[in-house]
Design a protein around this motif. Structure first.
Motif, PDB file in Angstrom:
ATOM      1  N   LYS A 269      15.632  49.291  70.984  1.00 62.63           N
ATOM      2  CA  LYS A 269      16.569  50.376  70.703  1.00 62.63           C
ATOM      3  C   LYS A 269      18.023  49.938  70.604  1.00 62.63           C
ATOM      4  CE  LYS A 269      13.357  53.680  72.503  1.00 62.63           C
ATOM      5  NZ  LYS A 269      13.011  54.674  73.470  1.00 62.63           N
ATOM      6  N   GLU A 270      18.309  48.700  70.978  1.00 63.51           N
ATOM      7  CA  GLU A 270      19.681  48.199  70.893  1.00 63.51           C
ATOM      8  C   GLU A 270      19.995  47.619  69.513  1.00 63.51           C
ATOM      9  OE1 GLU A 270      21.896  48.708  73.388  1.00 63.51           O
ATOM     10  OE2 GLU A 270      20.246  49.841  74.254  1.00 63.51           O
ATOM     11  N   ILE A 271      19.013  47.616  68.601  1.00 64.64           N
ATOM     12  CA  ILE A 271      19.239  47.135  67.240  1.00 64.64           C
ATOM     13  C   ILE A 271      19.767  48.291  66.406  1.00 64.64           C
ATOM     14  CG2 ILE A 271      18.176  46.174  65.174  1.00 64.64           C
ATOM     15  CD1 ILE A 271      16.184  44.762  67.027  1.00 64.64           C
ATOM     16  N   THR A 272      20.936  48.067  65.798  1.00 63.79           N
ATOM     17  CA  THR A 272      21.627  49.114  65.044  1.00 63.79           C
ATOM     18  C   THR A 272      22.007  48.587  63.658  1.00 63.79           C
ATOM     19  OG1 THR A 272      23.870  48.462  65.676  1.00 63.79           O
ATOM     20  CG2 THR A 272      22.665  49.878  67.233  1.00 63.79           C
ATOM     21  N   ASP A 273      22.755  49.376  62.931  1.00 65.81           N
ATOM     22  CA  ASP A 273      23.239  48.949  61.620  1.00 65.81           C
ATOM     23  C   ASP A 273      24.233  47.794  61.711  1.00 65.81           C
ATOM     24  OD1 ASP A 273      21.684  50.577  60.035  1.00 65.81           O
ATOM     25  OD2 ASP A 273      23.194  52.156  59.852  1.00 65.81           O
ATOM     26  N   ARG A 274      24.672  47.432  62.891  1.00 69.35           N
ATOM     27  CA  ARG A 274      25.522  46.249  63.035  1.00 69.35           C
ATOM     28  C   ARG A 274      24.741  44.976  62.685  1.00 69.35           C
ATOM     29  NH1 ARG A 274      27.065  49.345  67.479  1.00 69.35           N
ATOM     30  NH2 ARG A 274      25.877  48.056  68.903  1.00 69.35           N
ATOM     31  N   SER A 275      23.418  45.080  62.578  1.00 66.40           N
ATOM     32  CA  SER A 275      22.581  43.943  62.167  1.00 66.40           C
ATOM     33  C   SER A 275      22.278  43.956  60.674  1.00 66.40           C
ATOM     34  CB  SER A 275      21.255  43.969  62.937  1.00 66.40           C
ATOM     35  OG  SER A 275      21.455  43.701  64.299  1.00 66.40           O
ATOM     36  N   ALA A 276      22.786  44.926  59.943  1.00 69.50           N
ATOM     37  CA  ALA A 276      22.439  45.092  58.526  1.00 69.50           C
ATOM     38  C   ALA A 276      22.716  43.842  57.706  1.00 69.50           C
ATOM     39  CB  ALA A 276      23.177  46.294  57.933  1.00 69.50           C
ATOM     40  N   VAL A 277      23.884  43.249  57.866  1.00 74.01           N
ATOM     41  CA  VAL A 277      24.228  42.062  57.076  1.00 74.01           C
ATOM     42  C   VAL A 277      23.251  40.934  57.366  1.00 74.01           C
ATOM     43  CG1 VAL A 277      25.976  40.281  56.707  1.00 74.01           C
ATOM     44  CG2 VAL A 277      26.655  42.676  56.840  1.00 74.01           C
TER      45      VAL A 277
END
Length: 86
Positions: free
Chosen positions: A28-36
């Motif tokens: 659940k700590e994976i967000t759109d901040r990992s998109a790139v």
């Protein structure tokens, strides 16, 4: 398989771009901040992001080479994704 762990965006950013299968269900700590980073992982063929906090930005960033993708229970994803998969 990193499912059901405390993996978050910082861990995702440290992963190899050559990974072909990545299971991250209930991280659940994976967000759109990992998109790139996900967009750079062009070798990915199988990806499970179910029950994460990702949204449309991550899905739009994914390579079209992905063969199997799970996005169950990701409330930040909208119907706008039909454009990518339609």
């Amino acid at each position: 398989d990193l499912s059901y762990t405390s993996v978050g965006d910082e861990t995702v950013k440290a992963l190899s771009n050559g990974i072909e299968k990545l299971m991250l269900c209930s991280c659940k700590e994976i967000t759109d901040r990992s998109a790139v980073k996900f967009g750079q992982m062009t070798a990915l063929k199988i990806l499970d992001l179910s029950t994460t906090s990702i949204g449309d930005a991550t899905v739009f960033a994914l390579s079209n080479a992905i063969e199997k993708l799970w996005l169950n229970n990701c409330p930040e994803i909208t119907d706008g994704l039909a454009v990518k998969f339609g």
